[in-house]
Design an enzyme around this catalytic site. Sequence first.
Site, PDB file in Angstrom:
ATOM      1  N   LYS A  38      21.537 -17.976  31.813  1.00 33.53           N
ATOM      2  CA  LYS A  38      22.475 -17.421  31.787  1.00 33.53           C
ATOM      3  C   LYS A  38      23.260 -17.781  33.085  1.00 33.53           C
ATOM      4  CE  LYS A  38      23.766 -12.733  33.603  1.00 33.53           C
ATOM      5  NZ  LYS A  38      24.992 -12.984  34.662  1.00 33.53           N
ATOM      6  N   ASP A  65      28.045 -16.050  31.370  1.00 30.74           N
ATOM      7  CA  ASP A  65      28.680 -14.881  31.818  1.00 30.74           C
ATOM      8  C   ASP A  65      30.206 -14.628  32.172  1.00 30.74           C
ATOM      9  OD1 ASP A  65      28.375 -11.833  32.143  1.00 30.74           O
ATOM     10  OD2 ASP A  65      26.805 -12.159  33.504  1.00 30.74           O
ATOM     11  N   LYS A  67      32.602 -12.832  31.574  1.00 30.95           N
ATOM     12  CA  LYS A  67      32.862 -11.331  31.726  1.00 30.95           C
ATOM     13  C   LYS A  67      35.055 -11.864  31.413  1.00 30.95           C
ATOM     14  CE  LYS A  67      29.683  -8.929  33.987  1.00 30.95           C
ATOM     15  NZ  LYS A  67      29.172  -9.761  34.758  1.00 30.95           N
ATOM     16  N   HIS A  69      38.523 -11.173  30.717  1.00 28.11           N
ATOM     17  CA  HIS A  69      39.524 -10.006  30.569  1.00 28.11           C
ATOM     18  C   HIS A  69      40.793 -10.276  30.864  1.00 28.11           C
ATOM     19  CE1 HIS A  69      40.069  -5.029  31.670  1.00 28.11           C
ATOM     20  NE2 HIS A  69      40.526  -5.467  30.641  1.00 28.11           N
ATOM     21  N   ASP A  70      41.684 -10.623  30.142  1.00 24.10           N
ATOM     22  CA  ASP A  70      43.130 -10.551  29.859  1.00 24.10           C
ATOM     23  C   ASP A  70      44.763 -10.081  28.923  1.00 24.10           C
ATOM     24  OD1 ASP A  70      45.453 -11.960  31.101  1.00 24.10           O
ATOM     25  OD2 ASP A  70      43.864 -13.418  31.996  1.00 24.10           O
ATOM     26  N   THR A 120      26.949  -1.888  34.582  1.00 25.53           N
ATOM     27  CA  THR A 120      26.440  -1.046  35.637  1.00 25.53           C
ATOM     28  C   THR A 120      26.069  -0.645  36.492  1.00 25.53           C
ATOM     29  OG1 THR A 120      24.885  -2.609  36.378  1.00 25.53           O
ATOM     30  CG2 THR A 120      24.464  -1.813  33.444  1.00 25.53           C
ATOM     31  N   GLY A 210      16.924 -11.518  36.657  1.00 25.09           N
ATOM     32  CA  GLY A 210      18.173 -12.324  37.365  1.00 25.09           C
ATOM     33  C   GLY A 210      16.506 -12.663  39.120  1.00 25.09           C
ATOM     34  N   ARG A 211      17.288 -12.058  39.600  1.00 28.63           N
ATOM     35  CA  ARG A 211      16.324 -11.881  41.745  1.00 28.63           C
ATOM     36  C   ARG A 211      14.959 -11.585  41.051  1.00 28.63           C
ATOM     37  NH1 ARG A 211      21.158  -8.225  44.100  1.00 28.63           N
ATOM     38  NH2 ARG A 211      20.680  -7.380  41.965  1.00 28.63           N
TER      39      ARG A 211
END
Length: 233
Positions: A38, A65, A67, A69-70, A120, A210-211
């Site tokens: 990702k 990723d 995301k 939004h428009d 989240t 991820g981390r």
Amino acid sequence: MPNMSVSDPRLYVALDLPDIESARAMVAMLGDAVVSYKVGLQLLPLGGTEFGRELKRAGKNVFLDFKLHDIGATVEKATRSITEAGADLLTVHATPDVMAAAVRGRRDSGLKIMAVTVLTSLDDNALLEMGYFTNVEELVIHRVRQAVDAGVDGVISSPLEAEKIRTMVPRDFLIITPGVRMPGGDKGDQTRIATPKDALKNGASHIVVGRPITQASDPCKAALEILANIGNS
Ligand code: C5P
């Protein structure tokens, strides 16, 4: 030590790293253990889309990723541009106009559209603060219904919501869950978490980690431990 030959496309490693060089080094270090990556907002402004193309050439699965939004027209054109990268997955926020526009924009490219239901990091209080007079669970359910109606390919959700969502969607609908931690692992800023095995058992089709991998002293060992936890589930 987990079996070195085991790799599983259901594990997406989030390359949340400061620059492309670090991401490239991480991918090299993980080698054949990881096949799905990702690329998110930290790398996208630094050439992350082009890097995604490089990963595709190396035979990896790529999740961009963004995301988005428009307004619908812009999301449609942005999605069309993003199809040029040849990635597998793209995220948009789960509002009906945005999802419908992304589905129009991807046309027959094969790019799968994933809708982010409720971030989240948001809880019931945060939603109230934002002016939503509902709670996280109800908003997630509402948006999953709208995602199915809009014809997207799947949703991003917490692993704790996956079980409920699985009962509401078509069989091949994707459910991708971040918030995945090994038993006893450091939660960091994730609040609603599950182990890799439990996330998949709850109905997730893929997990994002991820981390726990990228910040580990031995990222390859950390990835192999997660793959061993998944096993054949
Ligand atoms: O926590 P971890 O590093 O495993 O996060 C992996 C992905 O999960 C991140 O790229 C981010 O998009 C997402 N995330 C999330 N909720 C948080 C923190 C991260 O969904 N609270």
